[in-house]
Scaffold this active site. Structure first.
Site, PDB file in Angstrom:
ATOM      1  CG  ASP A 111      -0.367  -0.069   2.516  1.00 51.91           C
ATOM      2  OD1 ASP A 111       0.872  -0.162   2.592  1.00 51.91           O
ATOM      3  OD2 ASP A 111      -1.109  -0.022   3.520  1.00 51.91           O
ATOM      4  CB  SER A 112       4.559   1.787  -0.074  1.00 45.70           C
ATOM      5  OG  SER A 112       4.827   0.674  -0.892  1.00 45.70           O
ATOM      6  CG  ASP A 129       0.312  -4.140   2.021  1.00 49.82           C
ATOM      7  OD1 ASP A 129       0.380  -5.017   2.906  1.00 49.82           O
ATOM      8  OD2 ASP A 129       1.142  -3.215   1.909  1.00 49.82           O
ATOM      9  CE  LYS A 158       3.049  -6.091   3.682  1.00 54.47           C
ATOM     10  NZ  LYS A 158       2.589  -4.940   4.503  1.00 54.47           N
ATOM     11  CD  GLU A 191       0.597  -1.741   7.999  1.00 58.68           C
ATOM     12  OE1 GLU A 191       0.234  -1.006   8.941  1.00 58.68           O
ATOM     13  OE2 GLU A 191       1.139  -1.292   6.973  1.00 58.68           O
ATOM     14  CD  GLU A 224       7.774  -0.553   7.457  1.00 66.02           C
ATOM     15  OE1 GLU A 224       6.798  -1.242   7.103  1.00 66.02           O
ATOM     16  OE2 GLU A 224       7.960   0.613   7.080  1.00 66.02           O
TER      17      GLU A 224
HETATM   18  O1  KIV Z   1       3.502  -1.153   1.485  1.00 68.69           O
HETATM   19  C1  KIV Z   1       4.661  -1.565   1.491  1.00 68.69           C
HETATM   20  O2  KIV Z   1       5.473  -1.264   0.601  1.00 68.69           O
HETATM   21  C2  KIV Z   1       5.066  -2.428   2.593  1.00 68.69           C
HETATM   22  C3  KIV Z   1       6.527  -2.648   2.768  1.00 68.69           C
HETATM   23  C4  KIV Z   1       7.095  -1.466   3.449  1.00 68.69           C
HETATM   24  C5  KIV Z   1       6.803  -3.900   3.497  1.00 68.69           C
HETATM   25  O3  KIV Z   1       4.261  -2.873   3.329  1.00 68.69           O
END
Ligand code: KIV
Length: 275
Positions: free
Chosen positions: A49-50, A88, A118, A120, A187
């Site tokens: 989600d970055s 994510d 994924k 969090e 992280e």
């Molecule tokens: O969203 C992302 O890029 C991530 C990484 C920082 C692991 O979750």
């Protein structure tokens, strides 16, 4: 291509089996073209989600939506053929209940064809992770710094730099493991803590600002290519693409202004008579 030549994608169990073995190589990708390149070298592609920050210029990942993740996840699936693609779950799409998490995770998997998702969070997500795993959704955990909680934690500061802060982070990693996650991202935590978690959990740890002892590493592609204006301490720049992209754009602009582009080789001549 013969059946023997057929390239099969890595699966969550393949990654799970790599605990303590050859390091797991992972990068983020959000587009088909970069996914094609990343796929040649990486075991796992994370559609993180970055993308909210990298592609959309958002300040945090909080506004990212499920539709944004699905759209880019699809592009990455089209561009790759070998790596496990993990997508994510964005903020607000899985925390309310395990049922909400399952419905949205199932949507991501059905609409993109990705191999895993994924989430969090550690102990607070354990019940949800177990619920998803029992229902056929492979889950990667994410502990330490969890950027979706930025409004609650206040800053993107590294975690566990005082030993007194270790137990909850270790408990989080253990909870995710016991819940059935196939791997866990660690992280921005103090190096000795990432090392210790790696030694103590049965699933592969994927470090980003973790430790070289982690079972694998992940970075945001644009950060390591030198395309992001600001990067955290844990990023090593393997490229500096910004200046070469700028030089190319400047060259194009100058050519257009000078009527030097398009040249004869870039335009379509008329068909020769009789052909
Ligand atoms: O969203 C992302 O890029 C991530 C990484 C920082 C692991 O979750």
């Amino acid at each position: 291509m013969s059946a023997q030549d057929e390239i099969k994608r890595l699966t969550a169990p393949d990654i799970r089996a790599r605990k303590g073995g050859e390091p797991i190589v992972s990068l983020t990708s959000y587009h088909a073209h970069t996914a094609r390149l990343v796929d040649r070298y990486c075991d796992l592609i994370l559609v993180g989600d970055s993308l909210g920050m990298v592609m959309h210029g958002l300040e945090t990942t909080v506004p990212v939506t499920l539709d944004m993740m699905i759209l880019q996840g699809l592009a990455v699936m089209r561009g790759s053929k070998r790596a496990l693609v993990v997508i994510d779950m964005p903020f607000g799409s899985y925390e309310a209940s395990k049922e909400q998490a399952f419905l949205n995770a199932a949507r991501v998997m059905k609409e993109t064809g990705c191999g895993a998702i994924k989430v969090e969070g550690g102990r607070r997500m354990a019940e949800t992770i177990a619920f998803l795993v029992e229902r056929g959704v492979p889950v990667m955990g994410h502990v330490g710094l969890t950027p979706q909680s930025i409004n609650a934690i206040g800053s993107f500061r590294a975690q566990g730099r005082d030993e007194a802060d270790w137990p909850p982070i270790e408990d989080d990693a253990r909870a995710v493991t016991d819940a059935g996650a196939f791997s866990v991202v660690i992280e921005a935590v103090a190096e000795p803590l990432a090392r210790r978690i790696t030694a103590n959990v049965a699933i592969p740890t994927i470090g980003i600002g973790g430790s070289v002892a982690c079972d694998g590493q992940v970075l945001v592609l644009e950060d390591m290519l030198g395309l992001s204006p600001r990067v955290p301490k844990f990023v090593k720049r393997y490229g500096d693409l910004g200046p070469s992209i700028e030089a190319a754009i400047a060259g194009y602009a100058a050519d257009v202004r000078a009527r030097a582009f398009p040249g004869a080789e870039h335009v379509y001549p008329m068909r020769k008579k009789g052909k």
